[in-house]
Design a protein around this motif. Structure first.
Motif, PDB file in Angstrom:
ATOM      1  N   GLU A  41       0.612  -0.914   0.178  1.00 16.36           N
ATOM      2  CA  GLU A  41      -0.036   0.052  -0.004  1.00 16.36           C
ATOM      3  C   GLU A  41       0.837   1.217   0.081  1.00 16.36           C
ATOM      4  OE1 GLU A  41      -3.371   2.334   2.765  1.00 16.36           O
ATOM      5  OE2 GLU A  41      -2.678   0.310   3.021  1.00 16.36           O
ATOM      6  N   VAL A  42       1.610   1.420   0.817  1.00 16.59           N
ATOM      7  CA  VAL A  42       2.771   2.486   1.188  1.00 16.59           C
ATOM      8  C   VAL A  42       3.428   2.626  -0.059  1.00 16.59           C
ATOM      9  CG1 VAL A  42       4.207   3.872   2.521  1.00 16.59           C
ATOM     10  CG2 VAL A  42       2.294   2.588   3.694  1.00 16.59           C
ATOM     11  N   GLY A  43       4.117   1.549  -0.452  1.00 16.98           N
ATOM     12  CA  GLY A  43       5.052   1.385  -1.537  1.00 16.98           C
ATOM     13  C   GLY A  43       4.626   1.905  -2.807  1.00 16.98           C
ATOM     14  N   ASN A  44       3.367   1.294  -3.276  1.00 15.38           N
ATOM     15  CA  ASN A  44       2.588   2.036  -4.359  1.00 15.38           C
ATOM     16  C   ASN A  44       2.285   3.375  -4.515  1.00 15.38           C
ATOM     17  OD1 ASN A  44       2.480  -0.588  -5.625  1.00 15.38           O
ATOM     18  ND2 ASN A  44       0.313  -1.055  -4.611  1.00 15.38           N
ATOM     19  N   ILE A  47      -5.788  11.062  -0.009  1.00 17.61           N
ATOM     20  CA  ILE A  47      -4.968  10.922   1.230  1.00 17.61           C
ATOM     21  C   ILE A  47      -4.750  12.404   2.100  1.00 17.61           C
ATOM     22  CG2 ILE A  47      -2.538  10.905   0.446  1.00 17.61           C
ATOM     23  CD1 ILE A  47      -1.626   9.128   2.783  1.00 17.61           C
ATOM     24  N   ALA A  48      -4.926  12.530   3.351  1.00 21.29           N
ATOM     25  CA  ALA A  48      -4.686  13.724   3.832  1.00 21.29           C
ATOM     26  C   ALA A  48      -3.375  14.265   3.831  1.00 21.29           C
ATOM     27  CB  ALA A  48      -5.128  13.637   5.298  1.00 21.29           C
ATOM     28  N   PRO A  49      -3.021  15.517   3.785  1.00 20.64           N
ATOM     29  CA  PRO A  49      -1.576  15.997   3.518  1.00 20.64           C
ATOM     30  C   PRO A  49      -0.854  15.740   4.848  1.00 20.64           C
ATOM     31  CG  PRO A  49      -3.264  17.855   3.060  1.00 20.64           C
ATOM     32  CD  PRO A  49      -4.058  16.601   3.481  1.00 20.64           C
ATOM     33  N   GLU A  50      -1.435  15.931   6.030  1.00 17.86           N
ATOM     34  CA  GLU A  50      -0.641  15.589   7.049  1.00 17.86           C
ATOM     35  C   GLU A  50      -0.180  14.024   7.160  1.00 17.86           C
ATOM     36  OE1 GLU A  50      -3.550  16.967   7.084  1.00 17.86           O
ATOM     37  OE2 GLU A  50      -3.389  18.904   7.598  1.00 17.86           O
ATOM     38  N   ARG A  51      -1.198  13.389   7.163  1.00 20.00           N
ATOM     39  CA  ARG A  51      -1.003  11.917   6.865  1.00 20.00           C
ATOM     40  C   ARG A  51       0.402  11.468   6.028  1.00 20.00           C
ATOM     41  NH1 ARG A  51      -4.685   7.042   5.062  1.00 20.00           N
ATOM     42  NH2 ARG A  51      -3.061   5.161   5.046  1.00 20.00           N
ATOM     43  N   TRP A  52       0.036  11.941   4.650  1.00 20.95           N
ATOM     44  CA  TRP A  52       0.986  11.791   3.756  1.00 20.95           C
ATOM     45  C   TRP A  52       2.588  12.489   4.200  1.00 20.95           C
ATOM     46  CZ3 TRP A  52       2.880   8.756   0.513  1.00 20.95           C
ATOM     47  CH2 TRP A  52       3.802   8.995  -0.625  1.00 20.95           C
ATOM     48  N   GLN A  53       2.476  13.430   4.672  1.00 23.06           N
ATOM     49  CA  GLN A  53       3.673  14.198   4.844  1.00 23.06           C
ATOM     50  C   GLN A  53       4.348  13.210   5.993  1.00 23.06           C
ATOM     51  OE1 GLN A  53       5.048  16.729   3.515  1.00 23.06           O
ATOM     52  NE2 GLN A  53       6.764  16.525   4.673  1.00 23.06           N
ATOM     53  N   SER A  54       3.892  12.554   6.994  1.00 15.32           N
ATOM     54  CA  SER A  54       4.326  11.557   7.766  1.00 15.32           C
ATOM     55  C   SER A  54       4.728  10.466   7.217  1.00 15.32           C
ATOM     56  CB  SER A  54       3.324  11.566   9.060  1.00 15.32           C
ATOM     57  OG  SER A  54       3.913  10.591   9.907  1.00 15.32           O
ATOM     58  N   GLU A  55       3.758   9.877   6.517  1.00 17.58           N
ATOM     59  CA  GLU A  55       4.169   8.518   5.750  1.00 17.58           C
ATOM     60  C   GLU A  55       5.185   8.506   4.708  1.00 17.58           C
ATOM     61  OE1 GLU A  55       1.393   6.641   2.384  1.00 17.58           O
ATOM     62  OE2 GLU A  55       0.554   6.021   4.353  1.00 17.58           O
ATOM     63  N   LEU A  56       5.544   9.985   4.144  1.00 21.55           N
ATOM     64  CA  LEU A  56       6.538  10.072   3.218  1.00 21.55           C
ATOM     65  C   LEU A  56       7.814  10.063   3.893  1.00 21.55           C
ATOM     66  CD1 LEU A  56       7.677  10.365   0.361  1.00 21.55           C
ATOM     67  CD2 LEU A  56       7.217  12.889   0.663  1.00 21.55           C
ATOM     68  N   GLN A  57       8.077  10.853   4.926  1.00 20.94           N
ATOM     69  CA  GLN A  57       9.038  11.010   5.700  1.00 20.94           C
ATOM     70  C   GLN A  57       9.578   9.516   6.472  1.00 20.94           C
ATOM     71  OE1 GLN A  57       8.537  13.765   8.952  1.00 20.94           O
ATOM     72  NE2 GLN A  57       8.525  15.565   7.453  1.00 20.94           N
ATOM     73  N   ASP A  58       8.642   8.611   6.709  1.00 21.56           N
ATOM     74  CA  ASP A  58       8.988   7.449   7.250  1.00 21.56           C
ATOM     75  C   ASP A  58       9.518   6.609   6.032  1.00 21.56           C
ATOM     76  OD1 ASP A  58       8.873   5.597   9.418  1.00 21.56           O
ATOM     77  OD2 ASP A  58       7.722   4.667   7.990  1.00 21.56           O
ATOM     78  N   ALA A  59       8.913   6.731   4.992  1.00 20.03           N
ATOM     79  CA  ALA A  59       9.097   5.820   3.771  1.00 20.03           C
ATOM     80  C   ALA A  59      10.625   6.129   3.244  1.00 20.03           C
ATOM     81  CB  ALA A  59       8.228   6.198   2.694  1.00 20.03           C
TER      82      ALA A  59
END
Length: 631
Positions: free
Chosen positions: A286-289, A325-337
């Motif tokens: 999911e995150v990888g895609n 996806i919400a901006p805040e969630r994506w920002q956190s997800e991207l940094q972790d990725a």
């Protein structure tokens, strides 16, 4: 040529039988590179690296070229045939060949050693900006077509030009170029830092080599662009570049390494590219895609079947809408990725690191760390600049105070060149404005005086040679003003001299800067767009000559607040000095005696705004002072 010829036993046998083979690191010996690249351009009409020169024992070149394959190929003569042919001709006609070499030297020596003086006109600024903007690529940023080089000093000049003349197109060109590079594959989206250049118009496919000087100058111009626009993306890139340098390009004792190669395991770019399956293996489906979608990592790839992560041609809003996806969630997800992808990539075979430490390039990086640290209030960056300076002081400075050019494996070599002095002085000035410690200004003045004594062309009325007086005798003592991938030492010296003249009241520095401008004005007039750091310095010279003196106690909260406001502002036409009333000895007035009368009024932090050495009524209002500076 390294792999095809110089490591080949058959080629080595021919070389060793007939020639003395010398391999020159052009970063260690810019004087040799400057001379013989000019020779190659004059003899063949083109230049580039690798540079191949055949010369007599007294350094007189009689043949020049660039790349030669081992055997004849695609109409290009092979090195084996060339070497054998020259060896036969040398045996039969040595006198004629030596005469050819002597003739080359006699014709090129004046060209290398002399500059073209001219009238120093403001029109040069307009001509340089117009030439750049005529080649501006509005779609992707940058100037001209592929290949595209960052050349940050072009952007630094245009940024100042835009503000001085109210030129909106110049400002848009700077913003578009900086955004285009940051979104492209030329920027390492996973580990940060910029590659040397892009092979295409879009900034997508780089030559993956990372150079210290590019990253230093780019960190500065991204910071300056943030000061002007307050675009947070520019601040992020500037800080990320320095994160990369601290992590991967810093000696344990503080100096900065030269470069990282493009290749790993013999394949260019292998360290940096990805497949969707690799990304999903690290991040899950999911995150990888989503990350593949964000960085344009596809099954077909964009570079030899794999993908260079990039963000070209897509906005954040478009991505968020399509990914739902919400901006805040994506920002956190991207940094972790990105953290996870970086950790995975670290297990790959790394490109080779060129761990030479050059005084000149370290001077540029000291300027970068000091600038970014000053503007964003990041003490760690300023401390990194301070440690690098200490490295130069302890490892690359002789007992008599003269600079050395290169350090590696415990050994310093080569008397410092013009660029070593010019770039280090620039770094020292930036360190002073980041810390307001007079010792950095004192060192800048001392090195500037040493540079004038060692490099100045007294006979021709100004300008600086690349090599010091009393240095190794080559066929010429070159002078350079062209601002190529790196600004020329003469251009940076003119800028330094003007700033130091304003900071210290030292009129001889201002005269030396004027001599540089006049000495090279004819060269610059032929092609102003190729001399943008010269134009940047000239624009500073043509400004209103503003100085801002802050007088107060370093321990007073209001003084600290005033200093921070000034340090964060973009003041390209001004110099800033801090008179510390709490210091036991007023070290600054020893360097700049004209500051003796500029003290706090009524015990409050006081700002003195001066133009052309005439000061206005002092004020306690920082906003008022900055507004007047920016008028």
């Amino acid at each position: 040529m390294e792999r095809e010829s110089f490591e080949d036993e058959e080629v080595a046998a021919v070389l060793n039988q007939h020639f003395v083979a010398i391999k020159v690191d052009r970063e260690e010996r810019p004087d040799i590179d400057q001379i013989y690249m000019t020779v190659c351009q004059a003899m063949t009409g083109e230049g580039g690296w690798p540079l191949t020169i055949l010369m007599t024992a007294d350094q007189a070149p009689f043949f020049a070229g660039t790349y030669f394959p081992k055997e004849d190929r695609f109409g290009r003569p092979g090195l084996l045939r060339l070497l054998s042919s020259v060896a036969r001709e040398w045996a039969a006609n040595r006198t004629e060949i030596e005469r050819t070499g002597t003739g080359v030297v006699s014709r090129l020596k004046p060209f290398l050693e002399q500059s073209q003086p001219g009238d120093v006109r403001e029109q040069l600024l307009h001509d340089g900006a117009s030439a750049l903007l005529a080649r501006f690529d509005a779609a992707y940023g940058g100037f001209g077509d592929a290949p595209k080089f960052p050349t940050p000093h072009q952007l630094m000049f245009l940024l100042r030009y835009a503000l001085r003349f109210g030129h909106e197109e110049a400002l848009r060109a700077v913003e578009r170029t900086l955004l285009g590079m940051a979104q492209g594959g030329i920027y390492d989206q996973i580990g940060y830092g910029f590659s040397r250049y892009s092979t295409d118009r879009q900034w997508l496919v780089p030559h993956f080599e990372k150079m210290l000087y590019d990253n230093a100058l780019l960190a500065i111009v991204y910071t300056e662009a943030w000061q002007v626009t307050r675009n947070p993306a520019f601040a992020d890139i500037a800080k990320q570049v320095l994160t990369y340098v601290l992590r991967d390009m810093t000696h344990p004792d503080g100096g900065f390494y030269c470069a990282e190669d493009a290749d790993s395991e013999g394949v260019e770019g292998k360290f940096y590219v990805w497949t969707p399956n690799e990304v999903r293996d690290v991040l899950g489906d999911e995150v990888g895609n989503r990350v593949c979608r964000w960085f344009h990592i596809t099954q077909e790839g964009n570079f030899e079947g794999k993908s260079i992560p990039n963000r070209i041609g897509e906005s954040l809003d478009t991505f968020l809408n399509e990914a739902a996806i919400a901006p805040e969630r994506w920002q956190s997800e991207l940094q972790d990725a990105v953290r996870k992808l970086f950790a995975y990539r670290e297990r790959r075979v790394h490109p080779h690191k060129d761990d030479k430490i050059l005084t000149s390039w370290n001077g540029l990086m000291i300027a970068a760390f000091a600038t970014v640290g000053r503007v964003f209030g990041e003490r760690a960056y300023v401390e990194a600049a301070r440690r690098a300076l200490q490295f130069i002081q302890t490892r690359l400075t002789d007992a008599d105070g003269r600079l050395r050019s290169r350090y590696r494996d415990g050994h310093a070599a080569y008397p410092g060149y013009l660029d070593d002095y010019a770039f280090l002085i620039w770094g020292l000035i930036e360190l002073y404005e980041a810390t307001f410690e007079p010792s950095f200004l004192r060192q800048a003045v001392a090195f500037q005086e040493q540079q004038l004594a060692l490099f100045r062309d007294e006979q021709a009325g100004g300008g600086f040679y690349l090599t010091p007086s009393g240095g190794e005798a080559l066929i010429a003592r070159p002078k350079e003003i062209y601002d190529g991938a790196i600004p020329s030492g003469n251009s940076v010296s003119a800028y330094n001299l003007l700033r130091l003249a304003r900071m210290t009241g030292h009129a001889a520095f201002e005269q030396a800067a004027s001599d540089v401008f006049r000495s090279f004005a004819g060269d610059v007039g032929h092609y102003p767009a190729g001399h943008t750091f010269y134009l940047l310095a000239l624009q500073f010279a043509r400004s209103r000559g503003q100085d801002l003196v802050i007088a107060g106690s370093r321990h007073d909260a209001a003084t600290v607040e005033a200093c921070r406001a000034v340090q964060e502002a973009f003041l390209p036409q001004a110099v800033v000095l801090f008179r510390d009333e709490s210091a036991q000895a007023d070290a600054l007035t020893e360097i700049a005696p004209f500051l003796a009368a500029q003290r706090p009024v009524n015990g409050k932090v006081t700002l003195y705004l001066c133009e052309n050495y005439a000061c206005r009524q002092p004020t306690h209002d920082v906003k008022q002072a900055l507004a007047e500076l920016n008028t």
